[in-house]
Write an enzyme that holds these catalytic residues in place. Structure first.
Site, PDB file in Angstrom:
ATOM      1  N   GLU A 207      92.047 -80.850  67.900  1.00 51.84           N
ATOM      2  CA  GLU A 207      91.804 -80.600  69.325  1.00 51.84           C
ATOM      3  C   GLU A 207      92.112 -79.169  69.761  1.00 51.84           C
ATOM      4  O   GLU A 207      91.369 -78.590  70.541  1.00 51.84           O
ATOM      5  CB  GLU A 207      92.611 -81.593  70.178  1.00 51.84           C
ATOM      6  N   HIS A 223      98.338 -93.159  45.223  1.00 49.44           N
ATOM      7  CA  HIS A 223      97.657 -94.308  44.633  1.00 49.44           C
ATOM      8  C   HIS A 223      96.146 -94.273  44.845  1.00 49.44           C
ATOM      9  O   HIS A 223      95.460 -95.235  44.528  1.00 49.44           O
ATOM     10  CB  HIS A 223      98.244 -95.606  45.196  1.00 49.44           C
ATOM     11  N   LYS A 316      83.334 -89.213  77.271  1.00 53.06           N
ATOM     12  CA  LYS A 316      83.876 -90.109  78.297  1.00 53.06           C
ATOM     13  C   LYS A 316      82.901 -90.224  79.477  1.00 53.06           C
ATOM     14  O   LYS A 316      82.704 -91.297  80.039  1.00 53.06           O
ATOM     15  CB  LYS A 316      85.240 -89.612  78.787  1.00 53.06           C
TER      16      LYS A 316
HETATM   17  C1  F6R Z   1      93.399 -84.724  75.367  1.00 49.04           C
HETATM   18  C2  F6R Z   1      93.788 -85.640  74.308  1.00 49.04           C
HETATM   19  C3  F6R Z   1      93.041 -86.924  74.157  1.00 49.04           C
HETATM   20  C4  F6R Z   1      93.492 -87.952  75.218  1.00 49.04           C
HETATM   21  C5  F6R Z   1      92.728 -89.271  75.055  1.00 49.04           C
HETATM   22  C6  F6R Z   1      93.226 -90.354  75.988  1.00 49.04           C
HETATM   23  O1  F6R Z   1      94.384 -83.715  75.495  1.00 49.04           O
HETATM   24  O2  F6R Z   1      94.675 -85.370  73.562  1.00 49.04           O
HETATM   25  O3  F6R Z   1      93.249 -87.408  72.857  1.00 49.04           O
HETATM   26  O4  F6R Z   1      94.869 -88.185  75.097  1.00 49.04           O
HETATM   27  O5  F6R Z   1      91.362 -89.059  75.283  1.00 49.04           O
HETATM   28  O6  F6R Z   1      93.361 -89.894  77.294  1.00 49.04           O
HETATM   29  P1  F6R Z   1      94.697 -90.236  78.113  1.00 49.04           P
HETATM   30  O7  F6R Z   1      95.816 -89.679  77.283  1.00 49.04           O
HETATM   31  O8  F6R Z   1      94.540 -89.531  79.417  1.00 49.04           O
HETATM   32  O9  F6R Z   1      94.729 -91.710  78.232  1.00 49.04           O
END
Ligand code: F6R
Length: 339
Positions: A207, A223, A316
């Site tokens: 990320e 393994h 998303k």
């Molecule tokens: C963004 C990140 C992502 C979010 C994931 C879930 O910085 O690390 O992996 O953590 O998309 O979102 P949240 O944490 O807001 O539920």
């Protein structure tokens, strides 16, 4: 991003202060499940690393839309979503409500806060304005404080030591390390003791540095994974980073040494970073911190913005357009809109 990382000691301290003020009911439970995704779920992996050899209550982390069948009224469920709007976590929340598990929310707002208020459930409200993955100290330390309040653990001394270690840790060697790792496919290994930490380092490289990376743990990787190195052609751009700990058991030390010997010359490089501090929490968090700094330095070398995660945001958004799951969930458990 580096400013967030430097704030780790302050975040740990603040998390303790915030979580201490939350009223937790006298919940009775015989297992603990952490529900979340991505940067939020990692706090559960770290909790598991921290406590799995210390408490007899099973701890599991669930990263999916639905909870495993064993989650019931005797399960303590932490629903963790930094944004409060992650659909898988909200879907797990609905499962928790239906199964009457004991719920604690941890979030900076969003639907999760709204829903916890609606159901009159305890939740830790952490500051907004971070990337979820940068808020890790807030998430992990909030869980720890809740468990202290419930009498499951007493980690006051470990928390103090961790904050001191994080204040003192030197980052220069990590900068040099980033230089030798850039332009490689990064492979991160650790012992199973640090399986949450190694996953965190891998995901931060994904990320923050925008690089492909993978991880595995000893002894399991001996393994299967090591056989993949027999094909030199496919490994000559791999850089292996091993997370080490001075308290590793003899058998793990021996495995790491033999594995390094077997793969050296077949990969681009092998390097190690060592945990600092005495307590498990300090050793874990020192590695998390160094991994975060490394991922930041790699981002700088790659000339990319470590903060943005465009693919996650787009995905998303498209999912919301197609399914609008959160609204369906809201109707499903009949949550009244907060004013
Ligand atoms: C963004 C990140 C992502 C979010 C994931 C879930 O910085 O690390 O992996 O953590 O998309 O979102 P949240 O944490 O807001 O539920």
């Amino acid at each position: 991003m580096i400013e967030f990382i430097k704030k780790y000691p302050e975040m740990c301290l603040n998390a303790v202060k915030i979580a201490e003020k939350v009223d937790i009911p006298d919940y009775k439970f015989n297992k603990i499940v952490i529900c979340g995704m991505g940067g939020s779920a990692v706090s559960g992996d770290l909790l598991k690393d921290l406590l799995k050899n210390r408490i007899s209550i099973p701890i599991d982390v669930c990263r999916d839309y639905h909870l495993p069948a064993y989650v019931d009224k005797d399960t303590l469920t932490f629903c963790i979503s930094y944004s409060g709007n992650t659909e898988e976590t909200l879907s797990q929340f609905v499962d928790c409500v239906k199964r009457k598990s004991k719920i604690i929310g941890i979030t900076s707002g969003g639907k999760l806060e709204e829903w916890c208020k609606n159901f009159n459930l305890p939740y830790v409200l952490i500051p907004s304005g971070y990337q979820p993955r940068s808020a890790l100290p807030y998430l992990l330390f909030s869980i720890i404080v809740c468990l202290q309040k419930l009498g499951v653990v007493n980690l006051h001394k470990e928390i103090d030591e961790t904050i001191e270690i994080l204040k003192k840790i030197k980052i220069d060697s990590v900068k040099k390390l980033a230089n030798s790792m850039k332009d490689s496919t990064i492979v991160v290994y650790s012992s199973d003791e640090f399986s949450g930490v190694v996953r965190r380092v891998k995901t931060q490289i994904n990320e923050n540095s925008k690089m492909p990376a993978k991880y595995d743990v000893f002894p399991e990787l001996d393994h299967n994974e090591i056989v993949g190195y027999q094909n030199e052609r496919l490994n000559n751009n791999s850089f292996v980073l091993i997370l080490r700990d001075k308290d590793e058991p003899e058998e793990i030390k021996a495995r790491i040494e033999i594995t390094k010997d077997l793969i050296k010359g077949k990969v681009k490089g092998i390097e190690e970073i060592w945990a600092e501090g005495k307590s498990k929490l300090a050793r874990m968090m020192s590695l998390v911190f160094l991994g975060d700094v490394l991922s930041y330095e790699l981002a700088v070398l790659n000339n990319v913005d470590p903060v943005e995660v465009e693919n996650i945001v787009v995905l998303k958004k498209r999912l919301k357009e197609r399914l609008n799951l959160v609204e369906k969930l809201e109707n499903n458990i009949k949550i009244k809109k907060m004013k």
